[in-house]
Design a protein around this motif. Sequence first.
Motif, PDB file in Angstrom:
ATOM      1  N   LEU A 150      -3.220  -0.678 -32.696  1.00  0.00           N
ATOM      2  CA  LEU A 150      -2.894  -1.481 -33.876  1.00  0.00           C
ATOM      3  C   LEU A 150      -2.698  -0.662 -35.147  1.00  0.00           C
ATOM      4  O   LEU A 150      -2.154  -1.160 -36.110  1.00  0.00           O
ATOM      5  CB  LEU A 150      -3.943  -2.569 -34.098  1.00  0.00           C
ATOM      6  N   ASN A 152      -4.414   0.308 -37.774  1.00  0.00           N
ATOM      7  CA  ASN A 152      -4.926  -0.249 -39.035  1.00  0.00           C
ATOM      8  C   ASN A 152      -4.140  -1.470 -39.502  1.00  0.00           C
ATOM      9  O   ASN A 152      -3.867  -1.630 -40.681  1.00  0.00           O
ATOM     10  CB  ASN A 152      -4.975   0.821 -40.125  1.00  0.00           C
ATOM     11  N   ALA A 153      -3.765  -2.339 -38.590  1.00  0.00           N
ATOM     12  CA  ALA A 153      -2.996  -3.546 -38.910  1.00  0.00           C
ATOM     13  C   ALA A 153      -3.956  -4.645 -39.354  1.00  0.00           C
ATOM     14  O   ALA A 153      -4.501  -5.375 -38.550  1.00  0.00           O
ATOM     15  CB  ALA A 153      -2.177  -3.985 -37.705  1.00  0.00           C
ATOM     16  N   ILE A 154      -4.169  -4.706 -40.647  1.00  0.00           N
ATOM     17  CA  ILE A 154      -5.100  -5.682 -41.214  1.00  0.00           C
ATOM     18  C   ILE A 154      -4.277  -6.829 -41.767  1.00  0.00           C
ATOM     19  O   ILE A 154      -3.625  -6.708 -42.787  1.00  0.00           O
ATOM     20  CB  ILE A 154      -5.956  -5.048 -42.328  1.00  0.00           C
ATOM     21  N   PRO A 204       1.118  -0.646 -39.446  1.00  0.00           N
ATOM     22  CA  PRO A 204       0.005  -1.231 -40.195  1.00  0.00           C
ATOM     23  C   PRO A 204       0.347  -2.436 -41.073  1.00  0.00           C
ATOM     24  O   PRO A 204      -0.540  -3.119 -41.518  1.00  0.00           O
ATOM     25  CB  PRO A 204      -0.500  -0.073 -41.053  1.00  0.00           C
ATOM     26  N   SER A 235      -8.527  -3.314 -37.703  1.00  0.00           N
ATOM     27  CA  SER A 235      -7.413  -4.246 -37.615  1.00  0.00           C
ATOM     28  C   SER A 235      -7.914  -5.661 -37.406  1.00  0.00           C
ATOM     29  O   SER A 235      -9.094  -5.889 -37.165  1.00  0.00           O
ATOM     30  CB  SER A 235      -6.484  -3.843 -36.454  1.00  0.00           C
ATOM     31  N   GLY A 245      -1.092  -7.136 -37.014  1.00  0.00           N
ATOM     32  CA  GLY A 245      -2.209  -6.991 -36.100  1.00  0.00           C
ATOM     33  C   GLY A 245      -1.926  -7.613 -34.753  1.00  0.00           C
ATOM     34  O   GLY A 245      -0.817  -7.559 -34.240  1.00  0.00           O
TER      35      GLY A 245
END
Length: 188
Positions: free
Chosen positions: A43, A45-47, A25, A80, A54
């Motif tokens: 992903l 929660n790859a913000i 993440p 994400s 992301g």
Amino acid sequence: IQVIGGELELVAGYGGHSNPIYVAPSGAFVSLATGTFNNPIFLQNAIGNGNGSGLSVRNTTSSLTPAVLAGPLDLGTQGSSVSPYDYYSEYLTLAGQVSGGSLRIQPGVVVTMTSPNSYTGSTTIFGGGNTTAATSTMTLSGAGAIASTQPITLQWGASLILSNKQTVVDDRVPDATPILLSGGGLAM
């Protein structure tokens, strides 16, 4: 394949593989070059903003040919980001189903969705604001639809295009889905 930190760059020719890719993440991202990729990407929660985390898109500078993600894309439960690698207009076709939480399209990414998608969070398309930064566009074409997202927000300089040129889909976005225009544009 697990990406815990740094970048995993997928280049043309790798697309025949279908190994799942898991992206942590924070501080990790997958960069897609021009080509077609069958890998399922998770992903988690790859913000990110820019190429911080992301999914990142890096097209060849002399081509408008998109990177094509034919495998599924899971955004994680919270959602994400999809970002350009170099803050220029980068092209991505999401041909596989997108699932999970919210989708954030950062400035400089031109996304075309060609499959029905099931992600349930919000959709936010960030434009370049009132500066010279690159804008972003999301086009729903082919069978592309986002049936479960709420709301859709189009920031300054961003746009959403609902295209029935090749395939007619009556409900690309459900009637009850709020579309918030914060300086962005909607084309049907």
